[in-house]
Design an enzyme around this catalytic site. Sequence first.
Site, PDB file in Angstrom:
ATOM      1  N   GLY A 182     -12.706   8.003   9.235  1.00  0.00           N
ATOM      2  CA  GLY A 182     -13.281   6.745   9.701  1.00  0.00           C
ATOM      3  C   GLY A 182     -14.124   6.143   8.580  1.00  0.00           C
ATOM      4  CB  ALA A 204       5.187   0.437  -2.772  1.00  0.00           C
ATOM      5  CE  LYS A 246      -3.760   5.034  -1.187  1.00  0.00           C
ATOM      6  NZ  LYS A 246      -4.805   5.458  -2.166  1.00  0.00           N
ATOM      7  CE1 TYR A 298      -3.950   2.134   0.804  1.00  0.00           C
ATOM      8  CE2 TYR A 298      -2.683   2.942   2.679  1.00  0.00           C
ATOM      9  CZ  TYR A 298      -3.784   3.031   1.843  1.00  0.00           C
ATOM     10  OH  TYR A 298      -4.710   4.023   2.059  1.00  0.00           O
TER      11      TYR A 298
HETATM   12  P1  NAD Z   1     -13.670   2.728   1.395  1.00  0.00           P
HETATM   13  O1  NAD Z   1     -13.413   1.268   1.403  1.00  0.00           O
HETATM   14  O2  NAD Z   1     -14.885   3.216   2.088  1.00  0.00           O
HETATM   15  O3  NAD Z   1     -13.704   3.293  -0.086  1.00  0.00           O
HETATM   16  C1  NAD Z   1     -12.981   2.728  -1.154  1.00  0.00           C
HETATM   17  C2  NAD Z   1     -13.949   2.387  -2.272  1.00  0.00           C
HETATM   18  O4  NAD Z   1     -13.216   1.970  -3.425  1.00  0.00           O
HETATM   19  C3  NAD Z   1     -14.895   1.240  -1.902  1.00  0.00           C
HETATM   20  O5  NAD Z   1     -16.235   1.678  -1.997  1.00  0.00           O
HETATM   21  C4  NAD Z   1     -14.552   0.143  -2.885  1.00  0.00           C
HETATM   22  O6  NAD Z   1     -15.668  -0.642  -3.279  1.00  0.00           O
HETATM   23  C5  NAD Z   1     -13.973   0.931  -4.045  1.00  0.00           C
HETATM   24  N1  NAD Z   1     -13.089   0.114  -4.889  1.00  0.00           N
HETATM   25  C6  NAD Z   1     -12.161  -0.794  -4.483  1.00  0.00           C
HETATM   26  N2  NAD Z   1     -11.560  -1.342  -5.541  1.00  0.00           N
HETATM   27  C7  NAD Z   1     -12.097  -0.770  -6.640  1.00  0.00           C
HETATM   28  C8  NAD Z   1     -11.856  -0.898  -8.022  1.00  0.00           C
HETATM   29  N3  NAD Z   1     -10.949  -1.792  -8.492  1.00  0.00           N
HETATM   30  N4  NAD Z   1     -12.572  -0.154  -8.893  1.00  0.00           N
HETATM   31  C9  NAD Z   1     -13.494   0.734  -8.428  1.00  0.00           C
HETATM   32  N5  NAD Z   1     -13.789   0.877  -7.126  1.00  0.00           N
HETATM   33  C10 NAD Z   1     -13.079   0.152  -6.241  1.00  0.00           C
HETATM   34  O7  NAD Z   1     -12.373   3.425   2.024  1.00  0.00           O
HETATM   35  P2  NAD Z   1     -11.938   4.963   2.154  1.00  0.00           P
HETATM   36  O8  NAD Z   1     -11.228   5.077   3.430  1.00  0.00           O
HETATM   37  O9  NAD Z   1     -13.059   5.882   1.846  1.00  0.00           O
HETATM   38  O10 NAD Z   1     -10.812   5.046   1.020  1.00  0.00           O
HETATM   39  C11 NAD Z   1     -10.815   5.986  -0.044  1.00  0.00           C
HETATM   40  C12 NAD Z   1      -9.394   6.243  -0.473  1.00  0.00           C
HETATM   41  O11 NAD Z   1      -8.693   6.965   0.558  1.00  0.00           O
HETATM   42  C13 NAD Z   1      -8.554   4.995  -0.721  1.00  0.00           C
HETATM   43  O12 NAD Z   1      -7.710   5.209  -1.842  1.00  0.00           O
HETATM   44  C14 NAD Z   1      -7.735   4.853   0.531  1.00  0.00           C
HETATM   45  O13 NAD Z   1      -6.546   4.127   0.325  1.00  0.00           O
HETATM   46  C15 NAD Z   1      -7.479   6.315   0.834  1.00  0.00           C
HETATM   47  N6  NAD Z   1      -7.095   6.590   2.221  1.00  0.00           N
HETATM   48  C16 NAD Z   1      -7.998   6.536   3.217  1.00  0.00           C
HETATM   49  C17 NAD Z   1      -7.618   6.855   4.506  1.00  0.00           C
HETATM   50  C18 NAD Z   1      -8.586   6.864   5.641  1.00  0.00           C
HETATM   51  O14 NAD Z   1      -8.194   7.299   6.752  1.00  0.00           O
HETATM   52  N7  NAD Z   1      -9.836   6.452   5.428  1.00  0.00           N
HETATM   53  C19 NAD Z   1      -6.284   7.179   4.787  1.00  0.00           C
HETATM   54  C20 NAD Z   1      -5.367   7.242   3.746  1.00  0.00           C
HETATM   55  C21 NAD Z   1      -5.795   6.957   2.464  1.00  0.00           C
END
Ligand code: NAD
Length: 303
Positions: free
Chosen positions: A199, A168, A170, A166
């Site tokens: 969250g 790498a 990101k 993850y």
């Molecule tokens: P989340 O799981 O609620 O949202 C991610 C969404 O992406 C999901 O609804 C999932 O179905 C969809 N998804 C997964 N693979 C897919 C694909 N191949 N094609 C299309 N859709 C796909 O999680 P989140 O926390 O809202 O994450 C959103 C983004 O933020 C992600 O990239 C995550 O890595 C990043 N992120 C989140 C946090 C955090 O604190 N929540 C921190 C750092 C980074």
Amino acid sequence: MSEIRFDGRVAVITGAGGGLGRAYALLLASRGAKVVVNDLGGTFDGVGSDTAAAQKVVDEIKALGGEAVANFDSVSQWESAVKIIQTAVDHYGKIDILINNAGILRDKSLMKMEIEDYLKVMAVHLNGTFFCTKAAFAEMRKQNYGRIVSTASAAGVYGNFGQTNYGAAKMGIVGLMNCVKQEGARYGILANTIVPTAGTRLTATVMPPDVVEKVKPEYVAPLVAWLCSEQCDVSGNIFTAGGGYFSRAAVVEGPGVFFDPSREITVEMVVEKLDQIKSLEGGREFGSALEQTGYALSKLVSI
Ligand code: NAD
């Protein structure tokens, strides 16, 4: 201050069936954007698919008087990523805004991580961001306008145990955006990166339930909305956002030391100057690799 609005603008938000993406979709739609809500709808670790997630957010937007269409394709293959962007063109005639947000997690320590867990995470985050950006860029270039916001993570920028795949992917996204910034500049295409904390079902695996409840994705969305707006005037920036905290992160290079390269440079000379080499005091950001190389070679060229 004039209200930030998206009337007449078309946005594609990947992974918008829940969490952060849903918050972005609702905010942009509430301010006039036509939104393609993309979501594959699988599990948090990238298994299966389900149209319900994206459709539910589209229904929510429509119930509030907004305009949206669902797309259920995966970001992780070139052909399906093209279909995601094409959904915007087919329904609304163009794409102005792309938010690369889709993501999964497959956390394991380096020694326990299966190659498949590495490849799958790279495919969704890094390949998915590249594919969607490439497909959207072709459309944005035609109209000399575009806003691309991609999603990195503190795990990549700063590191985190059990997230080599993850982290790498990101940090790869940061490198990708640094280059898209250069290529987009002449077409009015701005590319920035967000490092969120919220969250969601992804962080539910590491945050206590009461914290997940408190740190709402809605706290990240306002900064992302500005980055997607006509008013945005930065490109190639990394912003952190979460829980009411907003900040900018950057790669900064210290002034360093210069030795005369026409004479031998020994290990001892380097060790003797380590304090100065490590110091970031008086450090600066570089706008491009060319700028950095110019600085690094400035003394050599003038010798
Ligand atoms: P989340 O799981 O609620 O949202 C991610 C969404 O992406 C999901 O609804 C999932 O179905 C969809 N998804 C997964 N693979 C897919 C694909 N191949 N094609 C299309 N859709 C796909 O999680 P989140 O926390 O809202 O994450 C959103 C983004 O933020 C992600 O990239 C995550 O890595 C990043 N992120 C989140 C946090 C955090 O604190 N929540 C921190 C750092 C980074």
